[in-house]
Design a protein around this motif. Structure first.
Motif, mmCIF file in Angstrom:
data_model
loop_
_atom_site.group_PDB
_atom_site.id
_atom_site.type_symbol
_atom_site.label_atom_id
_atom_site.label_comp_id
_atom_site.label_asym_id
_atom_site.label_seq_id
_atom_site.Cartn_x
_atom_site.Cartn_y
_atom_site.Cartn_z
ATOM 1 N N ASP A 175 0.869 -1.167 0.000
ATOM 2 C CA ASP A 175 0.000 0.000 0.000
ATOM 3 C C ASP A 175 0.916 1.230 0.000
ATOM 4 O O ASP A 175 1.647 1.454 0.961
ATOM 5 C CB ASP A 175 -0.878 -0.041 1.259
ATOM 6 C CG ASP A 175 -1.640 1.268 1.477
ATOM 7 O OD1 ASP A 175 -1.562 2.176 0.619
ATOM 8 O OD2 ASP A 175 -2.308 1.378 2.516
ATOM 9 N N SER A 177 0.404 4.353 0.427
ATOM 10 C CA SER A 177 0.176 5.330 1.501
ATOM 11 C C SER A 177 0.894 4.908 2.773
ATOM 12 O O SER A 177 1.508 5.718 3.471
ATOM 13 C CB SER A 177 -1.318 5.483 1.793
ATOM 14 O OG SER A 177 -1.956 6.017 0.648
ATOM 15 N N LYS A 178 0.816 3.606 3.071
ATOM 16 C CA LYS A 178 1.498 3.075 4.253
ATOM 17 C C LYS A 178 3.018 3.188 4.077
ATOM 18 O O LYS A 178 3.744 3.605 4.989
ATOM 19 C CB LYS A 178 1.065 1.614 4.439
ATOM 20 C CG LYS A 178 1.964 0.743 5.294
ATOM 21 C CD LYS A 178 1.700 0.977 6.779
ATOM 22 C CE LYS A 178 2.428 -0.038 7.677
ATOM 23 N NZ LYS A 178 3.872 0.144 7.715
ATOM 24 N N ALA A 181 4.108 6.745 4.426
ATOM 25 C CA ALA A 181 4.006 7.188 5.824
ATOM 26 C C ALA A 181 5.221 6.698 6.598
ATOM 27 O O ALA A 181 5.779 7.427 7.436
ATOM 28 C CB ALA A 181 2.706 6.672 6.445
ATOM 29 N N ASP A 182 5.656 5.476 6.328
ATOM 30 C CA ASP A 182 6.881 4.954 6.972
ATOM 31 C C ASP A 182 8.092 5.800 6.580
ATOM 32 O O ASP A 182 8.947 6.109 7.413
ATOM 33 C CB ASP A 182 7.142 3.498 6.555
ATOM 34 C CG ASP A 182 6.124 2.527 7.143
ATOM 35 O OD1 ASP A 182 5.376 2.923 8.060
ATOM 36 O OD2 ASP A 182 6.076 1.368 6.669
ATOM 37 N N GLN A 210 -0.352 9.683 -3.511
ATOM 38 C CA GLN A 210 -0.115 9.208 -2.144
ATOM 39 C C GLN A 210 1.182 9.789 -1.591
ATOM 40 O O GLN A 210 1.281 10.088 -0.399
ATOM 41 C CB GLN A 210 -0.034 7.666 -2.123
ATOM 42 C CG GLN A 210 -1.371 6.972 -2.406
ATOM 43 C CD GLN A 210 -1.574 6.658 -3.887
ATOM 44 O OE1 GLN A 210 -1.046 7.319 -4.785
ATOM 45 N NE2 GLN A 210 -2.361 5.624 -4.145
#
Ligand SMILES: *Cc1c(COP(=O)(O)O)cnc(C)c1O
Length: 234
Positions: A175, A177-178, A181-182, A210
């Motif tokens: 994903d 987005s995940k 974010a990381d 994203q």
């Protein structure tokens, strides 16, 4: 449609995606640098996009990048900047340091030393981004997140390199987005120790929205600008 018109139309589409993504994230287009990934495409395409206002171009193979940089030397004065986005063998570091303005793929100490030596030898300063492996599978390049702070500190200690930030490619099937974010967590950690290292290179043709939502400052866009790359025969 001729190639110039095709590129102009593709650029307009990418620009409208960037503006929409920025707006959705409460950001502005001018916070984003579009890096056009021109690998496999001819120098004339770069000239055409440069005439339309694109200044930053990215390549991932030393020989091809070196040839294009030499052929387009005349555009240097007109603001053209070269980004190296592929994995760099240490033996190619001297060559890459001779033409690249930004290297997105610094991921190990041996490469750090080789790029530093190459930059000093060429009398240049390179902006470098630390590539982060978001899935821990280092075969596709990148340092694991826990190794990044030490690599950042080491980068600050060598001549010829300026620590500019971090870079990642979203893992296949993940994903985005995940993943981004990381990356933002690692970016914040680097910035805490090195406030000037504010760049986040993330997002490609398929996931730039994203990436912009997660704070990307540099998006690396290939196929959405140039079309689909022919299969690479090696
Ligand atoms: C090829 C490449 C891109 C561009 O990918 P597209 O999906 O064609 O936009 C971005 N980043 C890196 C590291 C690449 O090798």
């Amino acid at each position: 449609m001729n190639r110039e018109d095709e590129l102009a139309e593709a650029l307009a589409d990418v620009e409208s995606r960037l503006r929409a993504a920025a707006r959705a994230a409460g950001r502005t287009r001018d916070e984003l640098t579009l890096v056009a990934i021109s690998k496999t495409w001819p120098a004339q395409d770069i000239v055409a996009l440069h005439a339309l206002g694109v200044t930053d171009f990215g390549e991932n193979r030393d020989e091809e990048a070196r040839d294009k940089a030499a052929a387009l030397m005349g555009l240097r004065g007109a603001g053209l900047r070269w980004h190296f986005v592929g994995s760099v063998q240490s033996s190619k570091a001297r060559s890459v340091a001779s033409y690249a303005d930004v290297v997105h793929s610094l991921d190990r100490l041996s490469l750090l030393r080789a790029l530093s030596a190459g930059a000093v030898r060429a009398g240049r300063t390179l902006d470098v981004l630390l590539q982060v492996s978001l899935d821990g599978d280092q075969r596709r390049g990148g340092a694991v997140a826990t190794d990044v702070p030490a690599l950042a500190a080491a980068t600050e200690r060598v001549p010829g390199l300026r620590l500019a930030g971090v870079m990642a490619v979203a893992p296949l099937g993940a994903d985005p987005s995940k993943a981004f974010a990381d990356l933002a967590v690692t970016a914040a950690r680097v910035r805490a120790d090195h406030p000037a290292a504010s760049w986040i290179s993330a997002g490609m043709s398929g996931d730039l929205e994203q990436a912009v939502a997660a704070g990307a400052t540099h998006v690396r866009v290939g196929s959405a600008l140039f079309g689909h790359r022919p299969p690479i025969l090696r």
